[in-house]
Enzyme design. Structure first.
Site, PDB file in Angstrom:
ATOM      1  N   ASP A 137       0.849  -1.190   0.000  1.00 27.93           N
ATOM      2  CA  ASP A 137       0.000   0.000   0.000  1.00 27.93           C
ATOM      3  C   ASP A 137       0.889   1.246   0.000  1.00 27.93           C
ATOM      4  O   ASP A 137       1.842   1.334   0.786  1.00 27.93           O
ATOM      5  CB  ASP A 137      -0.905   0.008   1.239  1.00 27.93           C
ATOM      6  CG  ASP A 137      -1.869   1.181   1.225  1.00 27.93           C
ATOM      7  OD1 ASP A 137      -2.873   1.109   0.503  1.00 27.93           O
ATOM      8  OD2 ASP A 137      -1.593   2.169   1.933  1.00 27.93           O
ATOM      9  N   ILE A 138       0.596   2.185  -0.919  1.00 27.39           N
ATOM     10  CA  ILE A 138       1.353   3.447  -0.931  1.00 27.39           C
ATOM     11  C   ILE A 138       0.865   4.307   0.227  1.00 27.39           C
ATOM     12  O   ILE A 138      -0.326   4.609   0.335  1.00 27.39           O
ATOM     13  CB  ILE A 138       1.160   4.187  -2.266  1.00 27.39           C
ATOM     14  CG1 ILE A 138       1.639   3.318  -3.435  1.00 27.39           C
ATOM     15  CG2 ILE A 138       1.929   5.506  -2.258  1.00 27.39           C
ATOM     16  CD1 ILE A 138       1.390   3.928  -4.799  1.00 27.39           C
ATOM     17  N   GLU A 180      -4.474   2.452  -4.529  1.00 25.85           N
ATOM     18  CA  GLU A 180      -3.026   2.532  -4.350  1.00 25.85           C
ATOM     19  C   GLU A 180      -2.445   1.244  -3.766  1.00 25.85           C
ATOM     20  O   GLU A 180      -1.339   1.235  -3.227  1.00 25.85           O
ATOM     21  CB  GLU A 180      -2.665   3.721  -3.458  1.00 25.85           C
ATOM     22  CG  GLU A 180      -3.220   3.647  -2.054  1.00 25.85           C
ATOM     23  CD  GLU A 180      -4.594   4.275  -1.902  1.00 25.85           C
ATOM     24  OE1 GLU A 180      -4.935   4.669  -0.776  1.00 25.85           O
ATOM     25  OE2 GLU A 180      -5.324   4.385  -2.915  1.00 25.85           O
TER      26      GLU A 180
END
Length: 259
Positions: A137-138, A180
């Site tokens: 996950d960004i 994301e």
């Protein structure tokens, strides 16, 4: 000896024209025979003309049938060419549709459907024992969109996708899970190697910067990784990786946790 009918006809006409022979019994019979002969010739002439006309009609009809047949053949050939082009276009369209349905249009990585398909194949393969997956996950990506706009957010997503894909390389496959989030499938013989690879990925993302005019976008990722166990189903393996990711995010992000 071949009879010259033209000469014979002239002789008969000359005999019948002599006045002295008109009362002769043979003259009358010869005249009747001549009339019958003429009628036969006229009838033969009419039959010949009818035969010639019939042959002309048949020839013209044959030509007409041939022309119609040729026209139909040309039409069928044209339809076949159109059908071939249509079939080729349809096949190409199906290929494009299949590609579109399996590839994320923004990052050009495998999309969720495709990555799940590949995970299913890996899960049913002989290398299942060396299988591990990671959820990435960004971190704080919403802030990037809010501060710099969605266009910059898309640019960052694309750049990070290329970066992470290059790190994973031939060791596995990475796809966009949604938003994301990304999913990585690894088949390293040793789980320690998979962990080291993902730690390298996290470090490279951490030093990545994206320039927007005079501002710099900084990024990092949180990673949850899970190794296949004999009791795992595909769902349970995904669930353990997702739980590990949640653990990272709850502890401050920009780290890796094993689930």
């Amino acid at each position: 000896m071949k009879t010259d009918f033209a000469e014979l006809e002239k002789k008969i006409q000359d005999i019948l024209a002599v006045p002295e022979y008109q009362d002769h019994p043979a003259s009358k019979a010869l005249s009747q025979l001549w009339d019958v002969n003429q009628e036969q010739w006229n009838r033969m002439d009419r039959l010949t003309r009818l035969s010639d006309s019939y042959q002309d009609v048949m020839i013209q009809q044959g030509k007409s049938l041939s022309e119609r047949f040729d026209k139909h053949v040309r039409q069928l050939e044209k339809m076949t060419r159109i059908s071939d082009r249509y079939q080729r276009s349809l096949r190409q369209l199906n290929i494009e549709l299949e590609k579109t349905s399996l590839v994320d249009p923004l990052t050009e990585l495998p999309n969720r459907r495709m990555i799940m398909k590949q995970l299913s194949q890996a899960f049913s393969g002989q290398q299942k024992e060396s299988l591990s997956i990671a959820m990435i996950d960004i971190d704080y990506f919403k802030k990037v969109n809010d501060e710099f706009g969605h266009q910059v957010g898309d640019e960052v997503l694309i750049a990070l996708s290329r970066l992470m894909e290059s790190v994973v390389g031939d060791h596995g496959v990475i796809g966009r899970w949604g938003g994301e989030e990304f999913l990585v499938i690894l088949t390293s013989p040793k789980f320690e190697d998979a962990v080291a690879l993902l730690e390298s990925l996290r470090s490279k993302v951490n030093v990545y910067t994206h320039q927007v005019d005079d501002k710099t976008v900084l990024t990092s990722v949180s990673i949850g990784i899970a190794e296949y166990q004999e009791t795992d189903s595909m769902d349970s393996l995904l669930s353990r990786a997702d739980s590990a990711l949640y653990s990272v995010k709850s502890k401050g992000r920009n780290s890796l946790v094993i689930g």
